[in-house]
Scaffold this active site. Sequence first.
Site, short mmCIF file in Angstrom:
data_model
loop_
_atom_site.label_atom_id
_atom_site.label_comp_id
_atom_site.label_asym_id
_atom_site.label_seq_id
_atom_site.Cartn_x
_atom_site.Cartn_y
_atom_site.Cartn_z
N TYR A 55 -9.81 34.25 22.94
CA TYR A 55 -8.77 35.24 22.70
C TYR A 55 -9.37 36.60 22.35
CZ TYR A 55 -3.85 33.85 22.60
OH TYR A 55 -2.57 33.55 22.96
N ASP A 82 -9.74 33.30 11.95
CA ASP A 82 -10.71 34.09 12.71
C ASP A 82 -11.44 35.14 11.88
OD1 ASP A 82 -10.44 32.69 15.03
OD2 ASP A 82 -8.92 33.99 15.88
#
Length: 787
Positions: free
Chosen positions: A505, A421
């Site tokens: 998320y 990420d």
Amino acid sequence: MAPKRDSACCNASGAEGKVETRTIHPQSAAGDLTLSPEWIGNGDITEEQQDHTIGINPKPYEGLDARTAAVSSAVKSSARLLFGSQHSHPLDPLSPAEIQVATETVRAAGASAEIRDGMRFIEVVLCEPEKDVVALADAYFFPPYQPTFFLPMDKGGASWRLHLPSRQARLTVYNVRNNETTIWSVELTEVHAVTRGGHHRGKVVSCEVMHDVQPSMDAEEYASCEATIKGYGPFREAMKNRGVENMELVMVDPWCSGYYEEKDSPNRRLARPLIFCRTESDCVMENGYARPVEGIYVLVDLQNMKILEFEDRRFVPLPPPDPLRNYTPSHIRGGMRSDIKPLQIIQPEGPSFCVNGFYVEWQKWNFRIGFTPREGLVIHNVAYDDGSRGRRSVAYRLSFVEMVVPYGDPMDPHYRKNAFDAGEDGLGKNAHSLKKGCDCLGYIKYFDAYLTNYRGSVEKIENAICMHEEDHGVLWKHQDWRSGLSEVRRSRRLTVSFFCTVANYEYGFFWHFYQDGKIEAEVKLTGILSLGALKAGEIRRHGTVIAPGLYAPVHQHFFVARMNMAVDCRPGEAANQIVEVDVIPEGPGPENPNHNAFYAKESVLRSEMQARRDCSPLSARHWLIRNTKTVNRVGRLTGYKLAPGPNCLPLVGPDAMILRRAEFLKYNLWVTQYNPNEQFPGGEFPNQSPRVGEGLPTWVKQNRNLDEADIVLWYVFGVTHVPRLEDWPVMPVEHIGFSLVPDGFFSCSPAIDVPPSEHQVDERENDVSSKASLQTPNIRPVAASKL
Ligand SMILES: [Cu+2]
């Protein structure tokens, strides 16, 4: 092991215009660019900034003796007179003006109209200067005004260098015309102060063509990718077969391809999207992740925004709409609870911290705030003001540099889910504007963040970083049992944080500073599980059934904190070592007749290969970062302890493809000798990287000395997430982190001087007797608690 660089175009001397590369036009490499009016105000404090400047450093000389302070004051004054045009501290994040000048300078240097038109700006970041430049700035130009004898000399050593070099920006540019990635350095010269128009001049210092890489993805690509897929006939047909004709309901999350086979190689810019589908619902924030579309396989070329491969591989009906999927107040079954009374944090005299630009002082802590597109929040130059011992350094730079989320389901598409990420996307790029969604209490200081967008324009994330004080329960306590007298102190911490969303998320990254000298790093995981759909009666052991037809694959979240430590180091000193401590039982023998003995065994980790270590909770394993030259009052070396929290290691098999790119997950701790070019543990370009063990695993093969060095800790920590029903529809925050704790750094508890709190016991505290007294609905909007 690093990607191949073509540095023929580099002109490190910085002479204007002498840049040689096939993509750069030599005559246009230097530019004198005028800022658009809204971005002026780079260096000078604007009225708006003044509003946000809380208590301009009221005690710049605290911790120094009077003589040193007098010298400091005199030199500072004369230095500022001479060099008063210096407005940005060398570590301040790039201002909007600097970002704009940097992108425009690079664009102007493109060799042709086609090249210039094809430039997409992935990242523009401050090129952090050498440490001696920072030391010079800290000594005389900016707080903490810490005079030092470790300043850089001019050539020949004849005199102190008394000027700060120009700031530089580093740009990662992707060209959609030729699929080429370049890295540029641009020198930013402040031409006029803001009062004269705020001009900067940008000059290309170097340009490197990077081969065999793909830089991180961009939000604009995500949007285009979604639109491309929704407009693709075979996809619409496949969705129609699943009963969906309204493309407005379809959500496409373009996940990175990873690297599994030759066709993933970075000579193409690829995405393998996951697809979800909302229902015809009146909920504007309907949880679309509750209906994954299984069986449709798409491979997208992001460069040309074309679908390379499409296959409707297997038909799995869309899961039935789960009545528990939504999370907005009007869609909660049974309504909201009604027995919450207001809880307010009141700071009638304001906060206990001071902020001057990006410099922060709180209690005895001081540090600088930074921000980058990839890492988000960066904490620079952390030090503790230790009375007569002065300002004692703890760390030079702290940040979260990577995270990886490998999924444990062998089914397509889940086996490919292992998001990097930070490196494939960007934690800072995806930071929230907390203007609308900060749920902190009390007096909050926000910092804005400025980034380039894909087209090279400046974008502002308003209130990206949140800083505030928090009450943290009991700090210390003792009651004398004979007299009944008691001393107790409340703990307070200063919390600096940001939150980001990466697809489904959310991650909150926090650095907490405590009154007992502790620094705690914490990640808060929340958001929505990444789900798959099940056929009727289907069971999958690699996940948890969350609702009928829905399961959440098991996965892990790994984070990497990079910490360039500087425990008790003065500027320019490289005097730290790393020591592993295991608490072990003493063997039987005459010195242990009762078999009760155990002791803390210390082992100095002298080299990088030796310092690849794992946690060992059964032996209370921790690591000390010690200064090799400074002793405490009992004659031991001063130090800080890296105290691990809960942790794990990757559960994928040793031959899993993910470990090629994420070999750094194999150990919980790595330690390297400081090298400013070693920033990201999987290398700078993990996206689609075919290279094995790039980054940390390669760097440590140099096996550099760590015995008395400038050291960088890379702490890798993770959580193994076996999803629970209670993680649905939005997962309550899961906490994970670690601490940096003083260990022989101070002579005694540094928290002993915290004064007793004023007792402010609510007079009605004994008045609460029954649930019945709480029945009056009394919910107030969260926003009421914000300032
Ligand atoms: Cu998870």
